[in-house]
Scaffold this active site. Structure first.
Site, mmCIF file in Angstrom:
data_model
loop_
_atom_site.group_PDB
_atom_site.id
_atom_site.type_symbol
_atom_site.label_atom_id
_atom_site.label_comp_id
_atom_site.label_asym_id
_atom_site.label_seq_id
_atom_site.Cartn_x
_atom_site.Cartn_y
_atom_site.Cartn_z
ATOM 1 C CB ALA A 11 -0.940 0.013 1.203
ATOM 2 N N GLY A 14 6.100 0.228 -4.054
ATOM 3 C CA GLY A 14 6.255 -0.938 -4.922
ATOM 4 C C GLY A 14 7.731 -1.102 -5.243
ATOM 5 C CB ALA A 80 -5.914 -8.362 0.250
ATOM 6 C CG ASP A 236 0.695 -7.571 0.009
ATOM 7 O OD1 ASP A 236 0.818 -6.336 -0.037
ATOM 8 O OD2 ASP A 236 -0.195 -8.135 0.654
ATOM 9 C CB THR A 237 -0.295 -10.994 3.638
ATOM 10 O OG1 THR A 237 -0.503 -9.578 3.687
ATOM 11 C CG2 THR A 237 -0.026 -11.511 5.029
ATOM 12 C CB THR A 258 0.736 -0.456 4.737
ATOM 13 O OG1 THR A 258 1.679 0.114 3.811
ATOM 14 C CG2 THR A 258 -0.419 0.506 4.945
ATOM 15 C CG ASN A 295 -5.842 -7.447 8.502
ATOM 16 O OD1 ASN A 295 -5.756 -8.626 8.193
ATOM 17 N ND2 ASN A 295 -5.767 -6.464 7.614
ATOM 18 C CD GLN A 303 2.914 3.277 5.639
ATOM 19 O OE1 GLN A 303 1.762 3.390 5.199
ATOM 20 N NE2 GLN A 303 3.619 2.169 5.468
#
Ligand SMILES: Nc1ncnc2c1ncn2[C@@H]1O[C@H](COP(=O)(O)OP(=O)(O)O)[C@@H](O)[C@H]1O
Ligand SMILES: C[C@H](O)[C@H](O)[C@@H](O)C(=O)COP(=O)(O)O
Ligand SMILES: [Mg+2]
EC number: 2.7.1.5
Length: 485
Positions: A11, A14, A80, A236-237, A258, A295, A303
């Site tokens: 998030a 990249g 996701a 990604d996780t 993130t 989560n 951030q």
């Protein structure tokens, strides 16, 4: 010897990473391109800059070619739940809306009038989060859905842009909360509830499926390598967990970016009442594993503080300032919905402390300390719950912290002290590593996941943090606060 390109888009950022196995049988990795990610208001919605991401991927792939690499494998993983809609001419409809957009603020309440949340959890095993795809589709504008031929999750959409092939990769599909945990297929009742049919989704595929060749002629302005795209563990996780070199049993992970995703890798779904009440999720991992995890708001908090301060301090500087501040001055529930997408994170945290009659953090160091203290306390509380929920009567022996957050040695040590568990920090690019090893398995250069994890263990450095003495009462005080707040 094959060359592999991992494209990992979280998030906040990249990156394209070149990788291969060297003559000493170690994974070599080099970041060849990095770019920022983020969302911005487009009309009514907070949207991702998907065309910008496509351009950055092309810039990165051209750098690969300029390095003399004329042929490679490529895998893409991203965050996701979010998606692009494509019409029957194969063109994208509008922009992908961010999971942090407020459009789903009332979606859970409204959908729960049609199906109880307990039933939804029992069917899917997925945590109740307003941003899950089921809730996004429930509130999606009807006239937009009516134009849609296919829904593609972000990494699947990017794979489609480069290869023309449409698939729905399973690890990321599991986060949609539309797959039935028992049948492992789309749940017809849920699709009916949100007014869509199975035809909206391209075929489900396993991580490691070869997608096809990059259609280079679609991008004549770029000098690109020949590329075989692999549909990796595209959540990604899922790739982060795959890239975590956990050994034997009783290990847990925190994929720290993130978001902080704290969990275990298992092979059984847990939809018991206590898992539902604790809002743990059963996301699908590579090779039919289950990522039983929670989560936690994660580095999003810092951030957004950094953004509010116009990035006056780098993340290492904020960690250093935090380490010099007075500890445990205030408790905050980092998972409180108010922190999901506030206008100003600093003001949100300060307001939270005011209304809970606590000391209000003011300086950058005090605010960073408040964030890191409460992330570590949350990790400790959730690791206790996870141990009970995952049925392992033995204590978690080793907590692997991977992702960008694993560079924060201050937070790593705080976490070791509060959990009383050995913390093994790194690799910070575990997501990209998981992406790469899935490509290596797909191209048969590596046999399976155990072999891949051995290779990872032998290829990268890790920092071990042993628990040091700390204030034994602080966690109990935090638990009481969280129960009462
Ligand atoms: N040297 C560092 N010190 C402290 N924190 C760091 C450091 N490097 C990265 N981070 C943290 O890692 C986060 C980015 O992690 P990353 O895994 O790249 O996120 P994502 O994949 O979600 O974009 C940053 O927001 C920052 O908080
Ligand atoms: C919204 C999801 O929970 C989120 O995408 C999470 O699953 C995830 O993928 C986090 O990845 P980051 O790299 O963005 O932290
Ligand atoms: Mg990430």
């Amino acid at each position: 010897m094959n060359t592999y390109i991992a494209i990992d888009i979280g998030a906040s950022s990249g990156r394209l990473i070149i990788s291969s196995i060297n003559e000493e049988n170690k994974i070599m990795m080099e970041e060849i391109h990095r770019f920022k990610n983020g969302f911005s208001k487009k009309g009514r919605y907070d949207c991702w800059e998907i065309d910008y991401l496509i351009q950055e991927i092309l810039v990165g792939l051209e750098k690969v070619k300029n390095r003399g690499i004329t042929s490679c494998h490529v895998g893409i993983d991203t965050w996701a739940v979010d998606y692009c809609l494509v019409n029957n001419s194969g063109e994208r409809i509008g922009e992908p809306i961010s999971y942090r957009d407020s459009r789903t603020n009332n979606a859970v309440t409204n959908l729960s009038k049609k199906i109880s949340l307990e039933k939804l959890y029992e069917k899917t095993g997925v945590q109740i989060q307003p941003f899950n795809t089921i809730f996004q589709l429930f509130v999606e504008e009807r006239q937009v859905l009516d134009q849609a031929d296919k829904l593609l999750l972000i990494p699947d959409y990017l794979g489609y842009v480069f290869t023309g092939k449409m698939v729905t990769e399973k690890t990321n599909a599991s986060t949609m909360q539309l797959l039935n945990a028992n049948t492992k297929h789309w749940d017809a009742d849920l699709l009916k509830l949100i007014g869509v049919t199975e035809n909206l989704f391209p075929p489900l595929v396993d991580a490691g499926t070869i997608l096809g060749q990059m259609q280079k002629d679609k991008f004549p302005e770029f000098d690109l390598p020949d590329a075989t795209f692999v549909s990796v563990a595209s959540h990604d996780t899922a790739s982060a967990v795959l890239g975590t070199p956990g050994e034997s049993s009783n290990w847990a992970y925190i994929s720290s970016g993130t978001w902080s995703l704290l969990g275990v890798e298992t092979n059984v779904i847990n939809v018991h009442q206590d898992a539902f009440l604790a809002n743990y999720t059963n996301e699908w991992g590579a090779h039919n594993s289950i990522r039983f995890l929670k989560n936690i708001m994660g580095m999003w908090l810092i951030q957004e503080v950094a953004r509010s301060q116009n990035y006056t301090h780098s993340y290492p500087e904020l960690a250093d300032l935090a380490s010099q501040a007075v500890p445990y001055q205030q408790f905050i529930d980092v998972n409180d919905g108010r922190f999901l997408n506030p206008v100003n994170m600093i003001e949100e945290i300060q307001e939270y402390c005011k209304i809970t009659n606590q000391i209000v953090p003011k300086t950058a160091g005090e605010i960073a300390r408040c964030i890191y203290d409460n992330l570590a306390l949350c990790y400790a509380l959730e690791l206790e719950k996870l141990t009970k929920l995952s049925g392992t009567d033995q204590k978690i022996k080793r907590l692997h912290i991977v992702g960008g957050g694993s560079n924060n040695q201050f937070l790593n040590q705080l976490t070791a002290n509060l959990t009383g568990t050995i913390v093994e920090a790194g690799p910070s690019e575990a997501t990209a590593i998981g992406n790469i090893v899935m490509q290596m398995i797909a191209s048969e250069e590596v046999t399976d996941i155990p072999a891949a994890r051995k290779l990872i263990k032998n290829s990268f450095e890790f920092t071990v943090h042993k628990p040091e003495r700390n204030d034994e009462t602080i966690l109990e005080k935090y638990k009481q606060f969280i129960e009462e707040v």
